[in-house]
Write a protein that holds these residues in place. Structure first.
Motif, PDB file in Angstrom:
ATOM      1  N   GLY A  27       0.797  -1.203   0.000  1.00 19.62           N
ATOM      2  CA  GLY A  27       0.000   0.000   0.000  1.00 19.62           C
ATOM      3  C   GLY A  27       0.833   1.257   0.000  1.00 19.62           C
ATOM      4  N   ALA A  28       0.257   2.310  -0.585  1.00 20.33           N
ATOM      5  CA  ALA A  28       0.925   3.596  -0.693  1.00 20.33           C
ATOM      6  C   ALA A  28       0.521   4.556   0.426  1.00 20.33           C
ATOM      7  N   HIS A  29      -0.647   4.348   1.004  1.00 23.28           N
ATOM      8  CA  HIS A  29      -1.160   5.260   2.018  1.00 23.28           C
ATOM      9  C   HIS A  29      -0.590   4.925   3.397  1.00 23.28           C
ATOM     10  N   ASP A  30      -0.482   5.944   4.242  1.00 20.60           N
ATOM     11  CA  ASP A  30       0.092   5.745   5.577  1.00 20.60           C
ATOM     12  C   ASP A  30      -0.629   4.649   6.356  1.00 20.60           C
ATOM     13  N   PHE A  31      -1.963   4.625   6.291  1.00 14.01           N
ATOM     14  CA  PHE A  31      -2.706   3.615   7.053  1.00 14.01           C
ATOM     15  C   PHE A  31      -2.416   2.201   6.540  1.00 14.01           C
ATOM     16  N   GLU A  32      -1.994   2.077   5.277  1.00 16.35           N
ATOM     17  CA  GLU A  32      -1.673   0.762   4.722  1.00 16.35           C
ATOM     18  C   GLU A  32      -0.278   0.284   5.144  1.00 16.35           C
ATOM     19  N   LYS A  33       0.518   1.192   5.646  1.00 17.00           N
ATOM     20  CA  LYS A  33       1.881   0.850   6.047  1.00 17.00           C
ATOM     21  C   LYS A  33       1.966   0.401   7.507  1.00 17.00           C
ATOM     22  N   LEU A  34       0.816   0.418   8.201  1.00 17.35           N
ATOM     23  CA  LEU A  34       0.795   0.035   9.613  1.00 17.35           C
ATOM     24  C   LEU A  34       0.884  -1.466   9.828  1.00 17.35           C
ATOM     25  N   GLY A  35       0.513  -2.241   8.813  1.00 20.19           N
ATOM     26  CA  GLY A  35       0.560  -3.695   8.949  1.00 20.19           C
ATOM     27  C   GLY A  35       0.077  -4.347   7.677  1.00 20.19           C
ATOM     28  N   PRO A  36       0.117  -5.661   7.644  1.00 18.20           N
ATOM     29  CA  PRO A  36      -0.300  -6.364   6.427  1.00 18.20           C
ATOM     30  C   PRO A  36      -1.810  -6.253   6.202  1.00 18.20           C
ATOM     31  N   GLN A  37      -2.209  -6.440   4.964  1.00 16.11           N
ATOM     32  CA  GLN A  37      -3.621  -6.490   4.618  1.00 16.11           C
ATOM     33  C   GLN A  37      -3.863  -7.680   3.691  1.00 16.11           C
ATOM     34  N   ARG A  38      -5.108  -8.115   3.676  1.00 17.27           N
ATOM     35  CA  ARG A  38      -5.456  -9.273   2.845  1.00 17.27           C
ATOM     36  C   ARG A  38      -5.365  -8.916   1.365  1.00 17.27           C
ATOM     37  N   ILE A  39      -4.708  -9.808   0.624  1.00 20.11           N
ATOM     38  CA  ILE A  39      -4.693  -9.734  -0.834  1.00 20.11           C
ATOM     39  C   ILE A  39      -5.223 -11.060  -1.341  1.00 20.11           C
ATOM     40  N   VAL A  40      -6.127 -10.986  -2.298  1.00 19.47           N
ATOM     41  CA  VAL A  40      -6.679 -12.186  -2.908  1.00 19.47           C
ATOM     42  C   VAL A  40      -6.052 -12.325  -4.293  1.00 19.47           C
ATOM     43  N   PHE A  41      -5.433 -13.476  -4.532  1.00 20.00           N
ATOM     44  CA  PHE A  41      -4.755 -13.765  -5.788  1.00 20.00           C
ATOM     45  C   PHE A  41      -5.583 -14.741  -6.612  1.00 20.00           C
TER      46      PHE A  41
END
Length: 131
Positions: A27-41
């Motif tokens: 992620g590019a946004h500050d809130f996205e840099k706080l920890g991992p997030q789910r990605i669906v492949f």
């Protein structure tokens, strides 16, 4: 349907990994840099029948699904990724390099970014150039 797509449809087996969910630092946004997030492949590999029709019913005769999962795991383990486009491009390079793979369709999506939509994502498709 284009001639190339017709060729793939008639001459290739389509292997797929559907809705493979991984926690990714992205992620590019500050809130996205706080920890991992789910990605669906979602990944589709197009492999010619000549390179994927087992004669001895042995795993070594086909492209193993673990290959796809391992490519994803290796890239994710490299650290924070800013853009889904970068993630898709990196995965595509490794997947299409497999000697038996003729084409790849790959998508990633983030299902938890916006409350008013199911997901945001990127999809790419590449056909291997003839040697």
């Amino acid at each position: 349907m284009s001639d190339v797509m017709t060729h793939l449809a008639l001459n290739c087996r389509r292997l797929f990994l559907r809705n493979h969910t991984v926690d990714v630092r992205i992620g590019a946004h500050d809130f996205e840099k706080l920890g991992p997030q789910r990605i669906v492949f979602n990944v589709e590999l197009f492999v010619p029948y000549s390179a994927s029709t087992p004669m001895q019913d042995e795993l070594s005769e086909v492209v193993d699904y673990d290959f796809i999962r391992e490519v994803i795991a290796r890239r994710v383990a490299q650290g924070h990724i800013v853009l889904q486009e970068t993630l898709c491009d990196d995965l595509m390079r490794e997947l299409i390099a497999h000697p038996q793979v003729q084409a790849v369709r790959l998508s990633t999506c983030k299902p938890d970014v916006y409350p008013d939509c199911e997901a945001v994502g990127v999809e790419i498709f590449k056909i291997k150039s003839a040697p």
